[in-house]
Design a protein around this motif. Structure first.
Motif, PDB file in Angstrom:
ATOM      1  N   LEU A   1       0.826  -1.211   0.000  1.00 46.09           N
ATOM      2  CA  LEU A   1       0.000   0.000   0.000  1.00 46.09           C
ATOM      3  C   LEU A   1       0.862   1.263   0.000  1.00 46.09           C
ATOM      4  CD1 LEU A   1      -2.744  -1.006   2.598  1.00 46.09           C
ATOM      5  CD2 LEU A   1      -2.742  -1.370   0.119  1.00 46.09           C
ATOM      6  N   GLY A   2       2.105   1.135   0.433  1.00 48.51           N
ATOM      7  CA  GLY A   2       3.010   2.280   0.476  1.00 48.51           C
ATOM      8  C   GLY A   2       2.792   3.140   1.709  1.00 48.51           C
ATOM      9  N   ALA A   3       3.433   4.289   1.727  1.00 51.42           N
ATOM     10  CA  ALA A   3       3.358   5.211   2.864  1.00 51.42           C
ATOM     11  C   ALA A   3       1.916   5.659   3.086  1.00 51.42           C
ATOM     12  CB  ALA A   3       4.255   6.413   2.627  1.00 51.42           C
ATOM     13  N   GLN A   4       1.563   5.783   4.349  1.00 51.15           N
ATOM     14  CA  GLN A   4       0.214   6.197   4.741  1.00 51.15           C
ATOM     15  C   GLN A   4       0.348   7.299   5.798  1.00 51.15           C
ATOM     16  OE1 GLN A   4      -2.580   4.726   3.236  1.00 51.15           O
ATOM     17  NE2 GLN A   4      -1.032   3.706   1.988  1.00 51.15           N
ATOM     18  N   GLU A   5      -0.125   8.484   5.485  1.00 56.93           N
ATOM     19  CA  GLU A   5       0.096   9.647   6.350  1.00 56.93           C
ATOM     20  C   GLU A   5      -0.636   9.558   7.692  1.00 56.93           C
ATOM     21  OE1 GLU A   5      -0.940  14.331   6.049  1.00 56.93           O
ATOM     22  OE2 GLU A   5       0.083  13.462   4.319  1.00 56.93           O
ATOM     23  N   LYS A   6      -1.916   9.203   7.644  1.00 53.33           N
ATOM     24  CA  LYS A   6      -2.724   9.146   8.869  1.00 53.33           C
ATOM     25  C   LYS A   6      -3.375   7.772   8.967  1.00 53.33           C
ATOM     26  CE  LYS A   6      -3.639  14.082   9.012  1.00 53.33           C
ATOM     27  NZ  LYS A   6      -4.674  15.137   8.918  1.00 53.33           N
ATOM     28  N   ILE A   7      -3.053   7.066  10.060  1.00 52.22           N
ATOM     29  CA  ILE A   7      -3.514   5.703  10.272  1.00 52.22           C
ATOM     30  C   ILE A   7      -4.312   5.631  11.564  1.00 52.22           C
ATOM     31  CG2 ILE A   7      -2.774   3.314  10.710  1.00 52.22           C
ATOM     32  CD1 ILE A   7      -0.212   3.952   9.114  1.00 52.22           C
ATOM     33  N   ALA A   8      -5.410   4.883  11.540  1.00 51.58           N
ATOM     34  CA  ALA A   8      -6.140   4.543  12.763  1.00 51.58           C
ATOM     35  C   ALA A   8      -6.039   3.039  12.943  1.00 51.58           C
ATOM     36  CB  ALA A   8      -7.603   4.953  12.667  1.00 51.58           C
ATOM     37  N   GLU A   9      -5.667   2.623  14.135  1.00 46.79           N
ATOM     38  CA  GLU A   9      -5.695   1.208  14.482  1.00 46.79           C
ATOM     39  C   GLU A   9      -6.771   1.021  15.542  1.00 46.79           C
ATOM     40  OE1 GLU A   9      -2.926  -2.543  15.925  1.00 46.79           O
ATOM     41  OE2 GLU A   9      -2.098  -0.516  16.065  1.00 46.79           O
ATOM     42  N   ILE A  10      -7.813   0.310  15.174  1.00 50.55           N
ATOM     43  CA  ILE A  10      -8.932   0.059  16.077  1.00 50.55           C
ATOM     44  C   ILE A  10      -8.724  -1.318  16.695  1.00 50.55           C
ATOM     45  CG2 ILE A  10     -11.429  -0.245  16.221  1.00 50.55           C
ATOM     46  CD1 ILE A  10     -11.694   1.661  13.842  1.00 50.55           C
ATOM     47  N   GLY A  11      -8.342  -1.337  17.956  1.00 52.84           N
ATOM     48  CA  GLY A  11      -7.957  -2.558  18.647  1.00 52.84           C
ATOM     49  C   GLY A  11      -6.446  -2.679  18.601  1.00 52.84           C
ATOM     50  N   VAL A  12      -5.785  -2.325  19.687  1.00 54.56           N
ATOM     51  CA  VAL A  12      -4.335  -2.146  19.704  1.00 54.56           C
ATOM     52  C   VAL A  12      -3.603  -3.274  20.432  1.00 54.56           C
ATOM     53  CG1 VAL A  12      -2.516  -0.600  20.545  1.00 54.56           C
ATOM     54  CG2 VAL A  12      -4.590   0.358  19.557  1.00 54.56           C
TER      55      VAL A  12
END
Length: 195
Positions: free
Chosen positions: A25-36
């Motif tokens: 997917l390459g670089a991703q500026e803003k990521i949300a991880e739901i369930g850490v």
């Protein structure tokens, strides 16, 4: 259960694991991880996808994986804060505590490049997480579903990930672009809005 059509799968590729799929997917500026849980994937995101922000959303009331035993249920939130102390100071790691779909509702639309969902695995929770995430993704962004499996054969628990994911894709015109394998078949699927 609703059945996916060709349009939902025509661009899908296999990946040996989630890391290979995510790297593609390459670089991703803003990521949300739901369930850490312990933040292992959050750390991987920071090292491999060059994000400016990783929003770590969890209830922070779980014990670590059996055999890892890095923290207890009571220590969960403190463990995460200690592990990402520097990243929190740099505003690269943003810790959000609460019910995932309620937390997601506070973000502006079109905010995230990537949302990784690995929270409640029952049908209703997965459905709510997907619904809450749909408008928060930028055009061309990705939602990744962890544990795309109907039954957890290790804990003897029914999952609703497959059903909720398929329904979401059919109802909202999303497609699978990667199916990432896992040794115990707790696979990941990468979703993208059909143009």
């Amino acid at each position: 259960m609703q059945v996916l059509a060709t349009k939902h799968l025509i661009n899908c590729q296999f990946a040996v694991d989630r890391y290979q799929a995510l790297k593609k997917l390459g670089a991703q500026e803003k990521i949300a991880e739901i369930g850490v849980l312990g933040g292992d994937l959050s750390e991987w995101f920071m090292k491999n996808l060059a994000p400016k922000e990783v929003h770590m959303i969890d209830l922070y009331n779980c014990a670590d994986f059996p055999g890892r035993d890095r923290f207890t249920k009571r220590q969960h939130e403190g463990f995460i804060h200690n592990r990402f102390e520097n990243e929190i100071k740099e505003s690269k790691a943003i810790i959000k505590k609460g019910i995932s779909w309620e937390v997601m509702a506070h973000y502006p639309n079109n905010y995230f490049d990537l949302i990784y969902i690995d929270a409640g695995h029952d049908y209703n929770s997965v459905k709510k997480d997907l619904e809450a995430s749909a408008n928060k993704i930028k055009d061309g962004g990705y939602i990744v579903m962890n544990d795309y499996i109907m039954y957890d054969h290790l804990s003897n628990t029914k999952y609703g990930v497959v059903q909720a994911t398929n329904e979401f894709c059919i109802k909202n015109d999303w497609e699978f672009i990667y199916y990432a394998f896992h040794p115990n078949l707790f696979c990941d699927v990468v979703l993208r809005k059909i143009n």
